[in-house]
Structure formats: structure tokens, C-alpha cells
Scaffold this motif. Structure first.
Motif, PDB file in Angstrom:
ATOM      1  N   GLY A 188      61.397  27.987  44.550  1.00  0.00           N
ATOM      2  CA  GLY A 188      60.229  27.156  44.279  1.00  0.00           C
ATOM      3  C   GLY A 188      59.610  26.655  45.573  1.00  0.00           C
ATOM      4  N   MET A 189      58.351  26.982  45.806  1.00  0.00           N
ATOM      5  CA  MET A 189      57.731  26.647  47.087  1.00  0.00           C
ATOM      6  C   MET A 189      57.602  25.143  47.304  1.00  0.00           C
ATOM      7  SD  MET A 189      54.898  29.526  47.859  1.00  0.00           S
ATOM      8  CE  MET A 189      55.397  31.202  48.256  1.00  0.00           C
ATOM      9  N   GLY A 190      57.583  24.371  46.221  1.00  0.00           N
ATOM     10  CA  GLY A 190      57.476  22.918  46.366  1.00  0.00           C
ATOM     11  C   GLY A 190      58.802  22.227  46.598  1.00  0.00           C
ATOM     12  N   SER A 191      59.871  22.996  46.704  1.00  0.00           N
ATOM     13  CA  SER A 191      61.193  22.391  46.862  1.00  0.00           C
ATOM     14  C   SER A 191      61.649  22.486  48.313  1.00  0.00           C
ATOM     15  CB  SER A 191      62.215  23.082  45.945  1.00  0.00           C
ATOM     16  OG  SER A 191      62.481  24.388  46.397  1.00  0.00           O
ATOM     17  N   THR A 192      62.395  21.491  48.755  1.00  0.00           N
ATOM     18  CA  THR A 192      62.860  21.487  50.142  1.00  0.00           C
ATOM     19  C   THR A 192      63.840  22.618  50.456  1.00  0.00           C
ATOM     20  OG1 THR A 192      64.476  19.802  49.519  1.00  0.00           O
ATOM     21  CG2 THR A 192      62.426  19.044  50.564  1.00  0.00           C
ATOM     22  N   PRO A 193      64.747  23.012  49.550  1.00  0.00           N
ATOM     23  CA  PRO A 193      65.623  24.133  49.918  1.00  0.00           C
ATOM     24  C   PRO A 193      64.860  25.415  50.237  1.00  0.00           C
ATOM     25  CG  PRO A 193      66.571  22.960  48.073  1.00  0.00           C
ATOM     26  CD  PRO A 193      65.186  22.403  48.281  1.00  0.00           C
ATOM     27  N   ALA A 194      63.844  25.734  49.439  1.00  0.00           N
ATOM     28  CA  ALA A 194      63.072  26.954  49.694  1.00  0.00           C
ATOM     29  C   ALA A 194      62.351  26.865  51.036  1.00  0.00           C
ATOM     30  CB  ALA A 194      62.083  27.195  48.558  1.00  0.00           C
ATOM     31  N   GLN A 195      61.746  25.712  51.289  1.00  0.00           N
ATOM     32  CA  GLN A 195      61.022  25.549  52.553  1.00  0.00           C
ATOM     33  C   GLN A 195      61.970  25.675  53.742  1.00  0.00           C
ATOM     34  OE1 GLN A 195      59.365  21.706  51.760  1.00  0.00           O
ATOM     35  NE2 GLN A 195      57.925  22.486  50.237  1.00  0.00           N
ATOM     36  N   GLU A 196      63.155  25.073  53.628  1.00  0.00           N
ATOM     37  CA  GLU A 196      64.091  25.095  54.746  1.00  0.00           C
ATOM     38  C   GLU A 196      64.765  26.460  54.887  1.00  0.00           C
ATOM     39  OE1 GLU A 196      65.001  20.318  54.327  1.00  0.00           O
ATOM     40  OE2 GLU A 196      66.547  21.766  53.785  1.00  0.00           O
ATOM     41  N   ARG A 197      65.058  27.119  53.771  1.00  0.00           N
ATOM     42  CA  ARG A 197      65.664  28.460  53.850  1.00  0.00           C
ATOM     43  C   ARG A 197      64.693  29.441  54.493  1.00  0.00           C
ATOM     44  NH1 ARG A 197      68.920  28.556  47.961  1.00  0.00           N
ATOM     45  NH2 ARG A 197      70.112  26.678  48.462  1.00  0.00           N
ATOM     46  N   HIS A 198      63.415  29.275  54.221  1.00  0.00           N
ATOM     47  CA  HIS A 198      62.398  30.117  54.870  1.00  0.00           C
ATOM     48  C   HIS A 198      62.307  29.787  56.357  1.00  0.00           C
ATOM     49  CE1 HIS A 198      58.602  32.011  55.927  1.00  0.00           C
ATOM     50  NE2 HIS A 198      58.218  30.824  56.401  1.00  0.00           N
ATOM     51  N   ALA A 199      62.211  28.492  56.674  1.00  0.00           N
ATOM     52  CA  ALA A 199      61.995  28.088  58.075  1.00  0.00           C
ATOM     53  C   ALA A 199      63.157  28.525  58.957  1.00  0.00           C
ATOM     54  CB  ALA A 199      61.800  26.578  58.144  1.00  0.00           C
ATOM     55  N   GLY A 200      64.383  28.346  58.477  1.00  0.00           N
ATOM     56  CA  GLY A 200      65.542  28.751  59.276  1.00  0.00           C
ATOM     57  C   GLY A 200      65.574  30.248  59.500  1.00  0.00           C
TER      58      GLY A 200
ATOM     59  N   ASP B 156      63.875  37.399  36.782  1.00  0.00           N
ATOM     60  CA  ASP B 156      62.801  38.237  36.243  1.00  0.00           C
ATOM     61  C   ASP B 156      61.552  38.182  37.123  1.00  0.00           C
ATOM     62  OD1 ASP B 156      62.345  35.588  35.552  1.00  0.00           O
ATOM     63  OD2 ASP B 156      61.432  36.072  33.621  1.00  0.00           O
ATOM     64  N   LYS B 157      61.273  37.010  37.683  1.00  0.00           N
ATOM     65  CA  LYS B 157      60.099  36.914  38.566  1.00  0.00           C
ATOM     66  C   LYS B 157      60.335  37.702  39.851  1.00  0.00           C
ATOM     67  CE  LYS B 157      58.286  32.560  36.798  1.00  0.00           C
ATOM     68  NZ  LYS B 157      57.827  31.183  37.093  1.00  0.00           N
ATOM     69  N   ALA B 158      61.562  37.672  40.356  1.00  0.00           N
ATOM     70  CA  ALA B 158      61.878  38.437  41.561  1.00  0.00           C
ATOM     71  C   ALA B 158      61.744  39.937  41.290  1.00  0.00           C
ATOM     72  CB  ALA B 158      63.287  38.103  42.037  1.00  0.00           C
TER      73      ALA B 158
ATOM     74  N   VAL C 255      56.795  42.256  55.158  1.00  0.00           N
ATOM     75  CA  VAL C 255      55.715  43.107  54.647  1.00  0.00           C
ATOM     76  C   VAL C 255      54.953  42.522  53.454  1.00  0.00           C
ATOM     77  CG1 VAL C 255      56.703  45.240  55.524  1.00  0.00           C
ATOM     78  CG2 VAL C 255      57.347  44.442  53.234  1.00  0.00           C
ATOM     79  N   VAL C 256      55.393  41.444  52.894  1.00  0.00           N
ATOM     80  CA  VAL C 256      54.567  40.802  51.867  1.00  0.00           C
ATOM     81  C   VAL C 256      54.405  39.337  52.248  1.00  0.00           C
ATOM     82  CG1 VAL C 256      55.302  42.353  50.020  1.00  0.00           C
ATOM     83  CG2 VAL C 256      56.547  40.228  50.397  1.00  0.00           C
ATOM     84  N   GLY C 257      53.322  38.740  51.777  1.00  0.00           N
ATOM     85  CA  GLY C 257      53.104  37.324  52.038  1.00  0.00           C
ATOM     86  C   GLY C 257      54.068  36.477  51.217  1.00  0.00           C
ATOM     87  N   ARG C 258      53.812  35.186  51.194  1.00  0.00           N
ATOM     88  CA  ARG C 258      54.701  34.285  50.473  1.00  0.00           C
ATOM     89  C   ARG C 258      54.695  34.591  48.980  1.00  0.00           C
ATOM     90  NH1 ARG C 258      54.657  28.363  53.289  1.00  0.00           N
ATOM     91  NH2 ARG C 258      54.967  29.097  55.428  1.00  0.00           N
ATOM     92  N   GLN C 259      55.859  34.907  48.468  1.00  0.00           N
ATOM     93  CA  GLN C 259      56.004  35.261  47.059  1.00  0.00           C
ATOM     94  C   GLN C 259      56.997  34.300  46.411  1.00  0.00           C
ATOM     95  OE1 GLN C 259      54.326  37.821  45.418  1.00  0.00           O
ATOM     96  NE2 GLN C 259      53.146  38.011  47.304  1.00  0.00           N
ATOM     97  N   ASP C 260      56.525  33.533  45.451  1.00  0.00           N
ATOM     98  CA  ASP C 260      57.344  32.499  44.823  1.00  0.00           C
ATOM     99  C   ASP C 260      58.033  33.048  43.577  1.00  0.00           C
ATOM    100  OD1 ASP C 260      58.522  30.266  43.797  1.00  0.00           O
ATOM    101  OD2 ASP C 260      56.741  29.000  43.942  1.00  0.00           O
ATOM    102  N   GLY C 261      59.335  33.291  43.692  1.00  0.00           N
ATOM    103  CA  GLY C 261      60.104  33.749  42.538  1.00  0.00           C
ATOM    104  C   GLY C 261      60.634  32.614  41.684  1.00  0.00           C
ATOM    105  N   ASP C 262      60.409  31.348  42.118  1.00  0.00           N
ATOM    106  CA  ASP C 262      60.814  30.157  41.359  1.00  0.00           C
ATOM    107  C   ASP C 262      62.289  30.223  40.949  1.00  0.00           C
ATOM    108  OD1 ASP C 262      60.392  27.643  40.263  1.00  0.00           O
ATOM    109  OD2 ASP C 262      59.889  28.460  38.299  1.00  0.00           O
ATOM    110  N   TRP C 263      63.099  30.851  41.785  1.00  0.00           N
ATOM    111  CA  TRP C 263      64.557  30.940  41.585  1.00  0.00           C
ATOM    112  C   TRP C 263      64.932  31.848  40.414  1.00  0.00           C
ATOM    113  CZ3 TRP C 263      66.153  28.662  45.870  1.00  0.00           C
ATOM    114  CH2 TRP C 263      65.478  27.539  46.364  1.00  0.00           C
TER     115      TRP C 263
END
Length: 300
Positions: free
Chosen positions: A149-161, A186-188, A175-183
């Protein structure tokens, strides 16, 4: 109003209420199970668990209800940061200890935060990706990153690290832009299906949790390309991520411990008048084929 002061209530039950953001993910199910098991060790505790069903509005209403009920302590694992910040501050200002679990909020008006270091996990995942793609300074390949979830701190920090590490590798391309699988698995799957159609060469998938890594693997398998791609996830629960590593589906995962047990213990300490740190960081570990046996369920 500060919430560090304890209350003496040894002869009656402490009512500890937990707002869980969702129970659709296996990690969350395990989270609740371990929390219940910890609560069962403390007969003085009455534990209430509310499932917000993946909706921030539900979680806000649950915490508001806990405040009206004057529960003794609140545990919350926020769906996302911004939408839960105000209600967490309201509970804290009402004098109720608030233990924030796994995902943070945008205020310091809470009693204690408990979770693993997601920036460090992201960096460790980046370093592992570099190893899999040829080593530091030589790594080459196309990466698909699937966000939680892009609005969650774990996703933001896992990306940044992760990004902090691969930014130093000119041979690696996302190769792809930001893609939100919302954890969600099926979305992934859908994100990966689209990425594979657009990009004839994908070398590695970094997903912010194991179900999404597995969903991406299934999409690649259906496209006949799974054997050409390495998959990295996060969570490392025995029945999912660890099992998939042992089966060779994932190249690796990173242990992300559930924080419910520690959260309940911290709440009890506060209620008994003991001090707890503002932040408790849980340990993590890289899990690959080499050490996965240590993390698999014990054989009967």
C-alpha cells in the motif's frame, strides 16, 4: 495528555482493544493468532480484536468506539498513515495508551511503536538483488518492483531502502513505474502480467511482501518465463514465504516478525506503571535456500 502513567487494576481485567487493518493476508491472520495466544497467557487481560476489512474509515470508527468505551489500552495496526493519524492522536489525548504496530502514523502522539526496520529490510533486499544480478559494481538486469500500500510507511520505507542500494548500480534498470499491489497476490499477478507483455526481458521481481512475490511468480509461470526471473519477497512466515523459498519459487525472503505479542506485553507494562521505549524494533533476517530450514515449521 501524556499516557505513560499506569493504572492499578490488578483485581479486574484490563480491556485491551486492537484495531487490525485487515485479515485478508496470511501475515495478518498469523499476527492475530499470535496476539490471541499471548493474551491467553494473561488471565487479567480481556482482548478485543476488530477487523477493519481494509478500510481506513472502518478503522477510524473502531478507534473512536474504543475511546467512547474507555478501554484501558489500544493497539492499532494502521491501514495507512495519514487517515489514521488524527484518531490515534485523539486516543492518546484522551489518556489511553496507544501502541502502534507495524505501520506508523504521522504524529508522535502515541505511546509506543513496534515493528521491524523496513528501511533496513529494503536495503538488505537491494543488496541481495545486486548479488543475484552479478554483484556489486557489475550487476545488470531489469527489475519489476511491486509496492505494498503506497500510503503505508512499510511500503514507502521498503522502497526507499531498496532504491538507495540499486541507485548505485548503473547496470540495473527498474522497468515499470510505481505499481501498487496493496499487499495482495491477485493484484500483483495483474501487475506482473502487464509488465511481462510490455517488457521482453525481466530479470528480477522485488515485491514488498511474499504473497505479491508469489502472485508475480504465477503470472510469469503462466507466461512461460518464471525460470528466467528471480523473485524476492518479504514476511518470511513459515507456511508461505519460507515454504516458497524451500520449493525454489522465491530466491529469498526477509523475516518480518508479527508485532502483536510484543504489543500486548508493552501495553501491560504501561498499565502496570512501567516505562516502555517510544520505539521497539523487532529483529529480521535474510532467508534463502541456504538457511530456510531454520524457519520452516517444526516436523511432528
Amino acid at each position: 495528555m501524556a499516557t505513560g502513567c499506569g493504572k492499578k487494576k490488578s483485581e479486574s481485567k484490563w480491556v485491551i482493544a486492537f484495531s487490525q487493518c485487515t485479515t485478508t493476508e496470511p501475515w495478518r491472520v498469523l499476527f492475530n493468532a499470535r496476539l490471541r495466544a499471548e493474551a491467553a497467557k494473561h488471565p487479567e487481560v480481556k482482548l478485543i480484536i476488530a477487523d477493519a476489512q481494509d478500510k481506513t474509515a472502518n478503522q477510524v470508527a473502531q478507534v473512536e468506539n474504543f475511546i467512547r468505551q474507555r478501554v484501558d489500552a489500544i493497539l492499532i495496526s494502521p491501514k495507512e498513515s495519514a487517515g489514521l493519524t488524527d484518531v490515534v492522536a485523539q486516543a492518546y489525548d484522551a489518556g489511553i495508551p496507544v501502541i502502534v504496530l507495524d505501520r506508523g502514523v504521522n504524529t508522535d502522539k502515541y505511546t509506543c511503536f513496534i515493528g521491524a526496520d523496513n528501511m533496513e529490510i529494503g536495503r538488505a533486499a537491494g543488496q541481495y538483488a545486486v548479488e543475484l544480478l552479478g554483484g556489486k559494481g557489475r550487476a545488470k538486469g531489469n527489475i519489476v518492483e511491486i509496492w505494498g500500500g503506497m500510503g503505508s510507511t512499510p511500503a514507502q520505507e521498503r522502497h526507499a531502502g531498496f532504491q538507495h542500494v540499486i541507485d548505485n548500480e548503473p547496470g540495473i534498470k527498474t522497468v515499470v513505474g510505481r505499481q501498487d499491489g496493496d499487499w495482495k497476490q491477485d493484484k500483483a499477478y495483474t501487475i506482473m502480467e502487464t509488465a511481462l507483455k510490455a517488457h521482453p526481458k525481466v530479470d528480477l521481481v522485488y515485491a514488498h511482501n511474499d504473497p505479491m512475490a508469489f502472485g508475480a511468480y504465477l503470472a510469469a509461470q503462466d507466461a512461460g518465463r518464471a525460470k528466467d526471473i528471480k523473485f524476492i519477497g518479504i514476511d518470511g512466515i513459515p507456511e508461505e514465504g519460507c515454504k516458497w523459498v524451500a520449493e525454489g519459487i522465491l530466491a529469498g525472503t526477509f523475516l518480518y516478525p508479527t508485532p502483536g505479542e510484543e504489543g500486548l506485553r508493552a501495553a501491560l507494562k504501561v498499565l502496570r506503571g512501567e516505562k516502555v521505549p517510544k520505539r521497539i524494533t523487532l529483529p529480521t533476517a535474510r532467508i534463502t535456500k541456504a538457511n530456510v530450514a531454520e524457519f520452516l515449521p517444526a516436523k511432528p
